[in-house]
Design an enzyme around this catalytic site. Structure first.
Site, PDB file in Angstrom:
ATOM      1  N   HIS A 115      -7.312  -1.802   5.265  1.00 24.30           N
ATOM      2  CA  HIS A 115      -6.238  -0.989   6.018  1.00 24.30           C
ATOM      3  C   HIS A 115      -7.002   0.428   5.760  1.00 24.30           C
ATOM      4  O   HIS A 115      -7.747   0.678   5.204  1.00 24.30           O
ATOM      5  CB  HIS A 115      -4.900  -0.922   5.783  1.00 24.30           C
ATOM      6  CG  HIS A 115      -4.027  -0.334   6.237  1.00 24.30           C
ATOM      7  ND1 HIS A 115      -3.933  -0.305   7.847  1.00 24.30           N
ATOM      8  CD2 HIS A 115      -2.679   0.420   5.863  1.00 24.30           C
ATOM      9  CE1 HIS A 115      -2.853   0.643   8.033  1.00 24.30           C
ATOM     10  NE2 HIS A 115      -2.148   0.732   6.896  1.00 24.30           N
ATOM     11  N   HIS A 139       0.646  -1.292  -0.054  1.00 19.33           N
ATOM     12  CA  HIS A 139       0.140   0.070   0.013  1.00 19.33           C
ATOM     13  C   HIS A 139       0.815   1.292  -0.055  1.00 19.33           C
ATOM     14  O   HIS A 139       2.015   1.120  -0.018  1.00 19.33           O
ATOM     15  CB  HIS A 139      -1.045  -0.164   1.529  1.00 19.33           C
ATOM     16  CG  HIS A 139      -0.320   0.018   2.440  1.00 19.33           C
ATOM     17  ND1 HIS A 139       0.487  -0.817   3.226  1.00 19.33           N
ATOM     18  CD2 HIS A 139      -0.532   1.077   3.735  1.00 19.33           C
ATOM     19  CE1 HIS A 139       0.742  -0.549   4.256  1.00 19.33           C
ATOM     20  NE2 HIS A 139       0.325   0.678   4.447  1.00 19.33           N
ATOM     21  N   ASP A 161       5.837   4.401   5.178  1.00 18.96           N
ATOM     22  CA  ASP A 161       6.674   3.343   5.591  1.00 18.96           C
ATOM     23  C   ASP A 161       6.575   1.944   5.109  1.00 18.96           C
ATOM     24  O   ASP A 161       7.346   1.069   5.490  1.00 18.96           O
ATOM     25  CB  ASP A 161       6.275   3.087   7.291  1.00 18.96           C
ATOM     26  CG  ASP A 161       4.785   2.557   7.609  1.00 18.96           C
ATOM     27  OD1 ASP A 161       4.039   2.764   6.451  1.00 18.96           O
ATOM     28  OD2 ASP A 161       4.335   2.379   8.371  1.00 18.96           O
ATOM     29  N   HIS A 162       5.919   1.917   3.836  1.00 14.03           N
ATOM     30  CA  HIS A 162       5.951   0.854   2.977  1.00 14.03           C
ATOM     31  C   HIS A 162       6.559   1.000   1.424  1.00 14.03           C
ATOM     32  O   HIS A 162       6.706   0.047   0.713  1.00 14.03           O
ATOM     33  CB  HIS A 162       4.613   0.172   2.984  1.00 14.03           C
ATOM     34  CG  HIS A 162       4.250  -0.361   4.240  1.00 14.03           C
ATOM     35  ND1 HIS A 162       4.135  -1.918   4.667  1.00 14.03           N
ATOM     36  CD2 HIS A 162       3.642   0.341   5.214  1.00 14.03           C
ATOM     37  CE1 HIS A 162       3.667  -1.837   5.895  1.00 14.03           C
ATOM     38  NE2 HIS A 162       3.368  -0.661   6.249  1.00 14.03           N
ATOM     39  N   ASP A 182      -0.071  -4.135   6.642  1.00  8.56           N
ATOM     40  CA  ASP A 182      -0.857  -3.573   7.489  1.00  8.56           C
ATOM     41  C   ASP A 182      -2.320  -3.819   7.191  1.00  8.56           C
ATOM     42  O   ASP A 182      -2.629  -3.821   6.221  1.00  8.56           O
ATOM     43  CB  ASP A 182      -0.790  -2.014   7.333  1.00  8.56           C
ATOM     44  CG  ASP A 182       0.684  -1.572   7.520  1.00  8.56           C
ATOM     45  OD1 ASP A 182       1.328  -2.371   7.387  1.00  8.56           O
ATOM     46  OD2 ASP A 182       0.703  -0.250   7.523  1.00  8.56           O
TER      47      ASP A 182
HETATM   48 ZN   LIG Z   1      -0.048   1.442   6.882  1.00 11.91          ZN
END
Ligand SMILES: [Zn+2]
Length: 301
Positions: free
Chosen positions: A140, A60, A64-65, A210
């Protein structure tokens, strides 16, 4: 199959921890899964050759990804890469990356192929003769997918003593490994099970980034070899997990138990907890074979 954890913490890069990124070494592929900030530094630290990465799977578009992706692509340009790079991720990822390349007038000299995803149903995104990859639709705060990596069953194992005993010519070996019976010169049929044994069971790995607790994915994960499932929180902060659409360690364990997974790996920890062991303890009350991801840790399975 080998899994190398490059980063497994939530939210922000810190002095000694990295946001989500991992490399799955499967059937001669190095698949990069998520690409948090600092991923390219972690790749160098662990001596993983950039050139061997041809497919990147992004869950996603939270920073942080995937904030490591533009930097990694920029480095690949500087390294003179020529081989194509395939990026799988939510719709919008192409616009995000190409805008940065455009503003810097630094287009890649290799084909950069985006496979944008928008389906809410599982879909196959990659296949070759040995591996297939499907999305695992998650829930999410933004559109999110996990990924399920499955090896295909290999050829049957040839019993060399048996084929020599029946004096079978080498030219039949390939057919035998593919499950065929053999007709001897004497007119006698030799059934395949006398000449082969079952191949090793194909491995599988599910990456669930997530997501709020989503038991709906259990059906797709039935019998998975190894499940990575985020566990940002513990049960004591379940309300926060619901609010931010994350899971607790116990909920991750419930998914693993429901799926009958071989092993559970936890990650994406909130840094509010000083000691990671508490995540494992909570998960083990539901699913005993639980391990903790840690930056730099390697899992062989
Ligand atoms: Zn996330």
């Amino acid at each position: 199959m080998k899994l190398i954890i490059l980063g497994c913490y939530s939210a922000t890069p810190r002095a000694f921890t990295n946001p989500t990124s991992q490399v799955l070494d499967i059937q001669n592929h190095l698949f990069l899964i998520d690409c948090g900030e600092g991923t390219q530094v972690q790749l160098r630290k662990h001596r993983i050759k950039f050139a061997r990465i041809r497919h990147i799977f992004i869950s996603h578009l939270h920073g942080d990804h995937f904030f490591g992706l533009p930097g990694l692509i920029s480095t690949l340009v500087l390294l003179g890469r020529e081989a194509p790079l395939h990026v799988y991720g939510p719709k919008g990822i192409k616009e995000a990356i190409t805008l940065l390349l455009k503003l810097g007038n630094s287009w890649t000299n290799f084909p950069l192929v985006f496979h944008e995803l928008s389906s809410r149903e599982p879909q196959q995104v990659f296949e070759d003769e040995k591996v297939e990859v499907h999305t695992i639709p998650l829930d999410h705060r933004v559109y999110t997918n996990g990924y399920l990596f499955r090896e295909k069953p290999g050829p049957r194992k040839l019993d060399i003593d048996a084929v020599l005993r029946y004096n079978i010519d080498r030219c039949y070996y390939r057919n035998i490994k593919n499950g065929r019976d053999v007709l001897l010169d004497t007119g006698e049929w030799i059934s395949n099970e006398k000449l082969t044994s079952d191949p090793p069971a194909p491995g599988s790995y599910a990456f669930c980034s997530d997501t709020v607790y989503k038991p709906g994915i259990i059906g797709q994960l039935k019998g998975v070899g190894v499940l990575y499932h985020e566990s940002t929180f513990l049960e004591e902060h379940k309300d926060l997990a619901v609010k931010t659409k994350h899971s607790t360690a116990k909920q991750a364990a419930e998914i693993a138990a429901g799926a009958g997974a071989g092993k559970l790996i936890l990650g994406h920890y909130s840094v509010r907890y000083g000691n990671l062991e508490v995540f494992r303890e909570e998960a083990r009350t539901v699913f005993p074979d639980t391990e903790l991801a840690e930056d730099g840790k390697v899992f062989d399975f």
